[in-house]
Design an enzyme around this catalytic site. Structure first.
Site, PDB file in Angstrom:
ATOM      1  N   PHE A  34       0.853  -1.193   0.000  1.00 33.21           N
ATOM      2  CA  PHE A  34       0.000   0.000   0.000  1.00 33.21           C
ATOM      3  C   PHE A  34       0.889   1.244   0.000  1.00 33.21           C
ATOM      4  O   PHE A  34       1.879   1.298   0.716  1.00 33.21           O
ATOM      5  CB  PHE A  34      -0.924  -0.019   1.227  1.00 33.21           C
ATOM      6  N   ALA A  72       0.180  -2.238   5.892  1.00 37.81           N
ATOM      7  CA  ALA A  72       0.896  -2.161   7.161  1.00 37.81           C
ATOM      8  C   ALA A  72       0.332  -3.112   8.221  1.00 37.81           C
ATOM      9  O   ALA A  72       1.079  -3.619   9.056  1.00 37.81           O
ATOM     10  CB  ALA A  72       0.897  -0.727   7.683  1.00 37.81           C
ATOM     11  N   GLU A  97      -9.012  11.260   6.020  1.00 36.97           N
ATOM     12  CA  GLU A  97     -10.024  12.066   6.708  1.00 36.97           C
ATOM     13  C   GLU A  97     -10.734  11.304   7.821  1.00 36.97           C
ATOM     14  O   GLU A  97     -11.614  11.848   8.475  1.00 36.97           O
ATOM     15  CB  GLU A  97     -11.047  12.566   5.685  1.00 36.97           C
ATOM     16  N   THR A  98     -10.365  10.053   8.039  1.00 40.14           N
ATOM     17  CA  THR A  98     -11.042   9.252   9.061  1.00 40.14           C
ATOM     18  C   THR A  98     -10.052   8.783  10.118  1.00 40.14           C
ATOM     19  O   THR A  98      -8.846   8.975  10.002  1.00 40.14           O
ATOM     20  CB  THR A  98     -11.712   8.014   8.433  1.00 40.14           C
ATOM     21  N   HIS A 145      -9.116   5.893  10.573  1.00 38.70           N
ATOM     22  CA  HIS A 145      -8.394   4.721  10.077  1.00 38.70           C
ATOM     23  C   HIS A 145      -6.880   4.894  10.170  1.00 38.70           C
ATOM     24  O   HIS A 145      -6.161   3.942  10.476  1.00 38.70           O
ATOM     25  CB  HIS A 145      -8.811   4.423   8.637  1.00 38.70           C
ATOM     26  N   ASN A 181      11.694  -0.710  12.643  1.00 35.80           N
ATOM     27  CA  ASN A 181      10.364  -0.316  12.186  1.00 35.80           C
ATOM     28  C   ASN A 181      10.478   0.935  11.324  1.00 35.80           C
ATOM     29  O   ASN A 181      10.645   2.039  11.830  1.00 35.80           O
ATOM     30  CB  ASN A 181       9.435  -0.074  13.376  1.00 35.80           C
TER      31      ASN A 181
END
Length: 154
Positions: free
Chosen positions: A26, A60, A89-90, A92, A117
């Site tokens: 992603f 992730a 915008e959330t 998440h 990491n």
């Protein structure tokens, strides 16, 4: 009480190490550059090409499970987590950032294996792009240094 360093600080010789990389696909435009910088730095630090395993996972949140599978094999001296989470915008963003980070840490502690990491968390794509190469190099250096440090403690 302070004890003198036994010469392990900053030890960046990767010639004897086996390293596993788990890359989230992603935001691939960022994670591919991150992975290329990391891989190049591992080679520059002496890690042999045939001793680098590179897995790709969807995002992730899938990184910790793949790291765990590598850690369970007991074939690696260090692991590297690569990904990119960009704020939307959330809520998440927070969920993915927090849970992936916690998962990476849990695997490192549960299996006593160093994991660098390098899952970038950024406000926007431009901010992520600014950090992608440096973060990849840093991840390689952290993995090699920590693998050597833990080996010297055994």
């Amino acid at each position: 009480m302070f004890h003198a360093d036994k010469g392990t600080a900053g030890q960046l010789d990767g010639s004897a190490l086996h390293v596993g990389i788990v890359q989230a696909r992603f935001n691939e435009q960022i994670t591919n550059t991150l992975a290329a910088a990391c891989h190049a730095e591992l080679l520059a630090l002496g890690v042999q090409e045939q001793h680098i395993t590179h897995l790709r996972v969807p995002g992730a949140l899938e990184v910790p499970l793949a790291l765990q599978a590598l850690a369970e094999s007991d074939d690696y001296d260090a692991l590297i987590a690569l990904g990119c989470i960009i704020r939307g915008e959330t809520y998440h963003f927070e969920l993915v950032a927090n849970e992936s980070g916690a998962g990476v840490t849990r695997v490192a502690l549960d299996y006593q294996i160093p994991i660098a990491n390098a899952i970038i968390t950024a406000e926007n794509p431009e901010q992520a792009a600014e950090r992608q190469s440096e973060k990849g190099v840093d991840a390689a250096r952290v993995a090699v240094e920590m693998a050597n440090l833990l080996a010297n403690l055994e």
